[in-house]
Write an enzyme that holds these catalytic residues in place. Sequence first.
Site, PDB file in Angstrom:
ATOM      1  N   TYR A 123     109.097  24.301   8.277  1.00  0.00           N
ATOM      2  CA  TYR A 123     108.052  24.297   9.575  1.00  0.00           C
ATOM      3  C   TYR A 123     106.358  23.767   9.799  1.00  0.00           C
ATOM      4  O   TYR A 123     105.982  23.730  10.097  1.00  0.00           O
ATOM      5  CB  TYR A 123     108.464  25.334  10.857  1.00  0.00           C
ATOM      6  N   LYS A 190     116.673  33.900   0.378  1.00  0.00           N
ATOM      7  CA  LYS A 190     117.192  33.526  -0.073  1.00  0.00           C
ATOM      8  C   LYS A 190     117.087  33.716  -1.867  1.00  0.00           C
ATOM      9  O   LYS A 190     116.849  32.562  -2.017  1.00  0.00           O
ATOM     10  CB  LYS A 190     117.226  31.816   0.509  1.00  0.00           C
ATOM     11  N   ASP A 223     121.782  35.207   3.938  1.00  0.00           N
ATOM     12  CA  ASP A 223     123.211  34.901   5.060  1.00  0.00           C
ATOM     13  C   ASP A 223     124.210  36.819   4.293  1.00  0.00           C
ATOM     14  O   ASP A 223     124.383  36.721   5.904  1.00  0.00           O
ATOM     15  CB  ASP A 223     123.972  34.264   3.690  1.00  0.00           C
ATOM     16  N   ASP A 247     112.893  32.238  12.616  1.00  0.00           N
ATOM     17  CA  ASP A 247     113.278  31.250  14.205  1.00  0.00           C
ATOM     18  C   ASP A 247     114.949  31.471  14.004  1.00  0.00           C
ATOM     19  O   ASP A 247     115.556  32.050  15.486  1.00  0.00           O
ATOM     20  CB  ASP A 247     112.777  30.232  13.610  1.00  0.00           C
TER      21      ASP A 247
END
Length: 359
Positions: A123, A190, A223, A247
């Site tokens: 972002y 991640k 995840d 987000d």
Amino acid sequence: MNKVTLVTGDGIGPEIAEAARRCVDATGAGIKWDIVEAGTDVMERTGTPLPETTVESIRKNGVALKAPITTPVGTGFRSINVYLRQTLDLYACLRPCKSYKGVRSRYTDIDLVVVRENTEDLYAGIEFEKGKGETAEIIDWINKHSERKIGKDAGVSIKPISVRATERIVQFAFDYARKMGRKKVTSVHKANIMKFSDGLWLDVSREVAKKNTDIEFEDRIVDNMCMQLIQKPELYDVIVLPNLYGDILSDLCAGLVGGLGVAPGANIGDKAAIFEATHGSAPKYKGQNKVNPTALILSGVMMLRHMGKKAEADKLENAVAAVIAEGKYVTYDMKPQRDDPTAVGTSEMADAVIEKIES
């Protein structure tokens, strides 16, 4: 008297801004409001969706309550929300997700806080459009220096994660946990796949945790974190994440407590803080006195706590909780049936909150 900027926004913004302002005033907090505009309405008149006077008001006062602002999809101006965060260095997005009796949800007793890094990651706005000369240069350079190749017909977005920004957001999460009497910080990443960006995030998170050993620390792959939040949200407390994951997971957590209609938020930096509802501007409901003002009112609760007005904040939150639990003077989306004729409007729900405060 404390001076606060009130950004009225567009779409449903002016209606819920007025409702929230009246509720905050009813607590006796003694706020002097500097009312300013931003969004599509002011753009039509002035040619800009964000007048410099609005930005300067926030800079000067250091605290703002902001109603939603429309961001066109795929065209038009870039997100004003993102611009304000970057311009004012509002590096921490704070999203409490708390269950209130009377709100429809599959879960009860949820009490989580999402802390999202606001300035970096995908972002950051570092993008290169498909077919442009500079994009071709970037792709050529990457293809020369990477084993993985990018097609010439690709658009490219850059994902920066720095030591400085990671340190300060993770430390913010620990400081917030300590201030609010919370027990654990979970860092989400991640790093198993993106070893040089998310890997840096994880390494720095662990280093910061070593300096804050009074608060429990753990990490989760993003995840797996999504699954964990659905299966056993009670195991989590303060969750700190890079921008994109933050987000996404903040909306997931809002879903645990009944949706964006009851999800307040804040974007906080060292010199300014903006408190705002996390839902959008819903322009199709503009001027109908129909939408739920709860998220922005609860953002006002967060603002009062930020300003050190704990008694007023507690008074306002308790009043909102009582109105929701009673279920009589609430908007259509908070009724068991959305077509319930007893549903009240935005202003009337604010009236009910004010009555609880004053009773």
